[in-house]
Design an enzyme around this catalytic site. Structure first.
Site, PDB file in Angstrom:
ATOM      1  N   ASP A 165      46.733  29.447  45.846  1.00 24.28           N
ATOM      2  CA  ASP A 165      45.749  29.665  44.792  1.00 24.28           C
ATOM      3  C   ASP A 165      46.064  28.817  43.556  1.00 24.28           C
ATOM      4  O   ASP A 165      47.230  28.580  43.232  1.00 24.28           O
ATOM      5  CB  ASP A 165      45.745  31.156  44.424  1.00 24.28           C
ATOM      6  CG  ASP A 165      44.478  31.589  43.705  1.00 24.28           C
ATOM      7  OD1 ASP A 165      43.438  30.938  43.893  1.00 24.28           O
ATOM      8  OD2 ASP A 165      44.533  32.605  42.976  1.00 24.28           O
ATOM      9  N   GLU A 218      37.350  24.407  41.836  1.00 24.23           N
ATOM     10  CA  GLU A 218      36.715  25.209  40.792  1.00 24.23           C
ATOM     11  C   GLU A 218      35.900  24.330  39.861  1.00 24.23           C
ATOM     12  O   GLU A 218      36.315  23.220  39.512  1.00 24.23           O
ATOM     13  CB  GLU A 218      37.779  25.967  39.991  1.00 24.23           C
ATOM     14  CG  GLU A 218      37.205  26.874  38.905  1.00 24.23           C
ATOM     15  CD  GLU A 218      38.271  27.769  38.269  1.00 24.23           C
ATOM     16  OE1 GLU A 218      38.329  27.816  37.031  1.00 24.23           O
ATOM     17  OE2 GLU A 218      39.042  28.410  39.010  1.00 24.23           O
ATOM     18  N   HIS A 222      40.547  36.306  34.932  1.00 20.96           N
ATOM     19  CA  HIS A 222      41.745  36.755  35.621  1.00 20.96           C
ATOM     20  C   HIS A 222      42.397  37.902  34.853  1.00 20.96           C
ATOM     21  O   HIS A 222      42.357  37.939  33.626  1.00 20.96           O
ATOM     22  CB  HIS A 222      42.749  35.602  35.762  1.00 20.96           C
ATOM     23  CG  HIS A 222      42.237  34.474  36.602  1.00 20.96           C
ATOM     24  ND1 HIS A 222      42.099  33.193  36.123  1.00 20.96           N
ATOM     25  CD2 HIS A 222      41.812  34.439  37.885  1.00 20.96           C
ATOM     26  CE1 HIS A 222      41.633  32.414  37.084  1.00 20.96           C
ATOM     27  NE2 HIS A 222      41.442  33.149  38.162  1.00 20.96           N
ATOM     28  N   GLY A 223      43.002  38.830  35.597  1.00 19.47           N
ATOM     29  CA  GLY A 223      43.669  39.959  34.955  1.00 19.47           C
ATOM     30  C   GLY A 223      42.736  41.154  34.831  1.00 19.47           C
ATOM     31  O   GLY A 223      41.662  41.201  35.415  1.00 19.47           O
TER      32      GLY A 223
END
Length: 289
Positions: free
Chosen positions: A82, A134, A180-181
Site C-alpha cells: 500500500d 492514486e 486515512h485514520g
C-alpha cells in the site's frame, strides 16, 4: 490455494457490485486472524502492508507467511503493498511475491504521476501483478505520508479517464473525500464525483480511508464501482484495545497466549463485520479454488 493477483478478483467484484476488503496487517499474527475471518465468511480477501511494515517484517517473510496462511485456510487471497512512493521497494515486493502494488505519485503533477505509474506498469504487467495508482490527494496519515486536511484534493473525473488510458493501470484510487485514520467529524464523501468517475472509467476503483465510514455510505461507494475498500485503523485499534483491556483487568497475566487470544477474537469480529459490510461473504467460487 496460494496468493493470487487482485486484478481478476476486483474486476469480478465490480461486475457483481460487491466489494473486497483490503486489511492492513502489521504482524504475522494478524495475517492469520484476517484469513481466519475470511474463511469463516467464505470471502475473498486482500492482505496489505505499508512500507513501514515491509521494513519491519521483511517482504520475503511477509510473503511466506501470507502464502502459508492462504494455503491453510484455502481462501482466495491477494497481497498488496500500500501507498509506496519508492520504486525500489515496489521492485523488492514484486520479486518477493506480492501480487499487487500501489505506486503513490499523487503528490506530483499529473504528467509525472503518469510517468511513474507507467514505469511500475512495465515491471508488473508481464508478471500478472496488479498495480494501483492514486489521483487527487487523500487526507490523513499513512505511515510517513501525511496530507493535511487543507491540502487534500479530490480527483477530477476527466483526468481519471485520461490517466487510465495513458497508463493502463488496472485499479485506480481516486480521492473522493475520505481520509486515512479515524475521522474527527463526519466524512464528506462526494458521491456525485464517484458516479462521474465510474461512468468514465471501467477499471475497479479503490476506497481509501475506509475505517469508520458509516456502513451505508461504504455500501453506496461499492454500488458505484469501488470494488476495493481499505481498512487499517479500525482493525489495529480493535486488537490493540483488546490487549490493553486484558492488562487493565489482569495486570499480572503475562502469557502471550492469553492476551493474543483476546486480540485475535477482536480482530476476527472486526474483520467479519467489514466483510459483511462490502457484501463479499459467500463469494468464494470454484474458479478461485
Amino acid at each position: 490455494m496460494t496468493l493470487i493477483s487482485t486484478t481478476p478478483m476486483l474486476e469480478k467484484a465490480r461486475a457483481d457490485k460487491h466489494g473486497i476488503v483490503a486489511f492492513n496487517v502489521h504482524s504475522f499474527d494478524s495475517i492469520y486472524w484476517v484469513l481466519e475471518a475470511a474463511a469463516e465468511m467464505k470471502s475473498p480477501v486482500i492482505l496489505q502492508t505499508t512500507v513501514g511494515t515491509v521494513r519491519s517484517l521483511g517482504a520475503k517473510n511477509i510473503v511466506e507467511v501470507a502464502k502459508s496462511a492462504s494455503e491453510h485456510f484455502s481462501i482466495p487471497t491477494g497481497l498488496h503493498l500500500d501507498h509506496c512512493t519508492d520504486f525500489q521497494v515496489i521492485k523488492e515486493a514484486i520479486r518477493a511475491g506480492y501480487t499487487s502494488v500501489m505506486i503513490d505519485a499523487s503528490m506530483h503533477p499529473f504528467e509525472e504521476n503518469v510517468a511513474r505509474t507507467q514505469e511500475v506498469m512495465k515491471l508488473a504487467k508481464s508478471l500478472g501483478v496488479n498495480v494501483e495508482a492514486e489521483l487527487g490527494k487523500v487526507g490523513g496519515v499513512e505511515d510517513d505520508i501525511v496530507v493535511a486536511e487543507e491540502d487534500a484534493q479530490k480527483a477530477i473525473p476527466a483526468e481519471c479517464r485520461q490517466f487510465v488510458e495513458l497508463t493502463g493501470v488496472p485499479t485506480l484510487a481516486p480521492a473522493i473525500g475520505t481520509a486515512h485514520g479515524i475521522y474527527k467529524g463526519k466524512p464528506n464523501i462526494d458521491f456525485d464525483r464517484i458516479a462521474d468517475i465510474a461512468d468514465l472509467v471501467d477499471v475497479p476503483l479503490v476506497l481509501h480511508g475506509g475505517s469508520a465510514v458509516p456502513i451505508e455510505e461504504v455500501k453506496r461507494c461499492v454500488s458505484f464501482g469501488m470494488a476495493k475498500v481499505n481498512v487499517s485503523t479500525e482493525l489495529k485499534n480493535a486488537y490493540s484495545k483488546a490487549i490493553k483491556v486484558h492488562f487493565e483487568q489482569e495486570p499480572d497475566s503475562l502469557d502471550p497466549r492469553a492476551y493474543l487470544q483476546k486480540a485475535k477474537e477482536a480482530a476476527i469480529e472486526m474483520a467479519k463485520s467489514k466483510i459483511k459490510m462490502v457484501g463479499s461473504e459467500n463469494k468464494v467460487v470454484p474458479s478461485f479454488v
